[in-house]
Motif scaffolding. Structure first.
Motif, PDB file in Angstrom:
ATOM      1  N   TYR A 100       0.807  -1.217   0.000  1.00 29.47           N
ATOM      2  CA  TYR A 100       0.000   0.000   0.000  1.00 29.47           C
ATOM      3  C   TYR A 100       0.842   1.271   0.000  1.00 29.47           C
ATOM      4  CZ  TYR A 100      -3.824  -3.131   1.367  1.00 29.47           C
ATOM      5  OH  TYR A 100      -4.752  -4.137   1.427  1.00 29.47           O
ATOM      6  N   SER A 101       2.158   1.138   0.055  1.00 28.02           N
ATOM      7  CA  SER A 101       3.026   2.313   0.067  1.00 28.02           C
ATOM      8  C   SER A 101       3.213   2.835  -1.353  1.00 28.02           C
ATOM      9  CB  SER A 101       4.386   1.970   0.681  1.00 28.02           C
ATOM     10  OG  SER A 101       4.262   1.672   2.054  1.00 28.02           O
ATOM     11  N   ASN A 109       5.646   7.924   3.785  1.00 31.48           N
ATOM     12  CA  ASN A 109       4.598   6.896   3.785  1.00 31.48           C
ATOM     13  C   ASN A 109       5.159   5.480   3.864  1.00 31.48           C
ATOM     14  OD1 ASN A 109       5.587   6.407   1.229  1.00 31.48           O
ATOM     15  ND2 ASN A 109       3.603   6.376   0.215  1.00 31.48           N
ATOM     16  N   ASN A 137      -4.226   3.494  13.545  1.00 31.19           N
ATOM     17  CA  ASN A 137      -5.132   4.487  12.952  1.00 31.19           C
ATOM     18  C   ASN A 137      -4.345   5.539  12.168  1.00 31.19           C
ATOM     19  OD1 ASN A 137      -7.344   3.194  14.078  1.00 31.19           O
ATOM     20  ND2 ASN A 137      -7.414   4.516  15.877  1.00 31.19           N
ATOM     21  N   ALA A 140      -2.870   3.768   8.995  1.00 32.73           N
ATOM     22  CA  ALA A 140      -3.946   3.450   8.057  1.00 32.73           C
ATOM     23  C   ALA A 140      -4.421   4.698   7.313  1.00 32.73           C
ATOM     24  CB  ALA A 140      -5.114   2.803   8.806  1.00 32.73           C
ATOM     25  N   LYS A 141      -4.423   5.822   8.012  1.00 26.55           N
ATOM     26  CA  LYS A 141      -4.841   7.075   7.371  1.00 26.55           C
ATOM     27  C   LYS A 141      -3.854   7.488   6.288  1.00 26.55           C
ATOM     28  CE  LYS A 141      -6.237  11.827   8.414  1.00 26.55           C
ATOM     29  NZ  LYS A 141      -6.440  12.838   9.493  1.00 26.55           N
ATOM     30  N   VAL A 142      -2.557   7.368   6.589  1.00 30.33           N
ATOM     31  CA  VAL A 142      -1.542   7.723   5.599  1.00 30.33           C
ATOM     32  C   VAL A 142      -1.592   6.777   4.403  1.00 30.33           C
ATOM     33  CG1 VAL A 142       0.939   7.943   5.172  1.00 30.33           C
ATOM     34  CG2 VAL A 142      -0.031   8.754   7.328  1.00 30.33           C
ATOM     35  N   LYS A 143      -1.743   5.483   4.672  1.00 32.44           N
ATOM     36  CA  LYS A 143      -1.816   4.494   3.596  1.00 32.44           C
ATOM     37  C   LYS A 143      -3.179   4.488   2.899  1.00 32.44           C
ATOM     38  CE  LYS A 143       1.559   1.111   5.385  1.00 32.44           C
ATOM     39  NZ  LYS A 143       2.441   1.002   4.208  1.00 32.44           N
ATOM     40  N   ASN A 144      -4.145   5.173   3.496  1.00 30.49           N
ATOM     41  CA  ASN A 144      -5.502   5.240   2.944  1.00 30.49           C
ATOM     42  C   ASN A 144      -6.124   3.850   2.831  1.00 30.49           C
ATOM     43  OD1 ASN A 144      -7.801   6.505   1.913  1.00 30.49           O
ATOM     44  ND2 ASN A 144      -7.104   6.312  -0.202  1.00 30.49           N
ATOM     45  N   VAL A 145      -6.078   3.117   3.964  1.00 28.91           N
ATOM     46  CA  VAL A 145      -6.638   1.771   3.984  1.00 28.91           C
ATOM     47  C   VAL A 145      -7.604   1.632   5.161  1.00 28.91           C
ATOM     48  CG1 VAL A 145      -4.636   0.707   2.887  1.00 28.91           C
ATOM     49  CG2 VAL A 145      -4.735   0.855   5.381  1.00 28.91           C
ATOM     50  N   THR A 146      -8.534   0.713   5.018  1.00 27.54           N
ATOM     51  CA  THR A 146      -9.435   0.333   6.101  1.00 27.54           C
ATOM     52  C   THR A 146      -9.532  -1.190   6.119  1.00 27.54           C
ATOM     53  OG1 THR A 146     -11.378   0.485   4.649  1.00 27.54           O
ATOM     54  CG2 THR A 146     -10.821   2.442   5.973  1.00 27.54           C
TER      55      THR A 146
END
Length: 324
Positions: A100-101, A109, A137, A140-146
């Motif tokens: 995800y980077s 990131n 959290n 996950a926000k930096v990687k834009n994942v949930t």
């Protein structure tokens, strides 16, 4: 050769020659040394091949067998010496969610695992058990994942391979042979399409033979099998995960992304960082265990992964200073 420092303060020898001299990897080594100062540990940067007597050591990564470079032998020598002395050695390992980077070397990131004492996750100390969610959290926000809900359905079974038979995480097991063994075992329990994904970093001497072996197997229509990944196929991991019913790994970190996307994960070796996410044995492929605390896994992930600024500012060091 050996060197002994005479000081009442504890030292950590940073073996700079265990990685490249410039760029992101070298910056990580310097950042870790700077972080040591925040807890009163003196960083000593060793630029050559000299082995030192010290309370702590840092090598860039673990080396299972002698490689092509002097730095690889140095990794082995330092690990052996420090392990025999007191086991107080750090090294870096890859981010299990590096897929995800945006860039593998971007300080903004990218995170690295920081194992202590051993590189294998079932033996290493990350000092991260039962961690709170704050760091996860943030990452996950930096990687834009949930974390997605479990995918109870899907079509194909994805088998993600380690890199050939080289590298410490493979434990000497050839990835292609392992994949074919897994394929045969899965066929006892399911007739789903199977997708075998080769490791993208296949820079090893068995790559050509592995590719030929797997290509031959997957070209047989009766096997209902597709080959992806490796150097021959630019298909991104996320495309293979999309629509998957389940994912099978030996130890490769690809499995973390699959689990995050809600795909049940079957992990075949206990030294995998993802072993706590395992959904059962291969015989359970059509009936995965969904009673897995993925949230705690990713909370703990957040406290085993640190970025270069956090290392430089001593955030990691301050957290573990009373535990080392």
């Amino acid at each position: 050769r050996f060197s002994v420092f005479m000081s009442k303060r504890k030292q950590c020898v940073i073996y700079d020659n265990t990685t490249v001299p410039h760029g992101y990897k070298a910056d990580l080594m310097r950042a870790f040394g700077a972080g040591c100062r925040h807890i009163g540990v003196i960083p000593i940067h060793e630029p050559g091949m000299l082995l030192h007597e010290s309370e702590y050591s840092l090598i860039f990564n673990y080396q299972m067998a002698k490689g092509r470079k002097d730095g690889h032998q140095l990794r082995m020598d330092v690990f052996k010496k420090q392990t025999e002395k007191n086991g107080k050695i750090w090294m870096f390992d890859s981010d299990v969610l590096i897929t995800y980077s945006l860039s593998k070397t971007s300080p903004s990131n990218n995170w690295v695992r920081v194992p202590f004492g051993n590189v294998y996750p079932d033996k290493a100390k990350y000092f991260n058990q039962d961690s709170p969610p704050d760091r996860w959290n943030k990452i996950a926000k930096v990687k834009n994942v949930t974390m997605k809900d479990w995918r109870k359905g899907g079509g194909h079974i994805l088998i993600c391979l380690n890199r050939g038979s080289g590298g410490y995480s493979a434990h000497g097991v050839n990835a292609a042979n392992w994949a074919l063994e897994v394929f045969q075992e899965l066929r006892k329990h399911t007739d789903r399409p199977i997708r075998i994904r080769m490791h993208p970093g296949q820079g090893h001497h068995t790559y050509k033979k592995d590719l030929e072996k797997l290509t031959k197997h997957c070209s047989d229509n009766k096997n209902n099998c597709t080959l992806t990944g490796g150097r021959h196929d630019p298909l991104h991991l996320m495309q293979d995960i999309k629509g998957a019913h389940s994912c099978v790994i030996f130890t490769t970190t690809s499995g973390a992304a699959a689990s995050l996307e809600g795909v049940p994960l079957f992990v075949e070796h206990p030294s995998s960082y993802m072993y706590s996410l395992r959904a059962g044995d291969l015989k359970d492929i059509e009936n995965p265990n969904y009673d897995i605390n993925r949230q705690q896994f990713f909370n703990d992930y957040g406290y085993s992964h640190w970025n270069i600024d956090e290392l430089r500012q001593g955030e990691y060091h301050k957290r573990v200073k009373d535990l080392i």
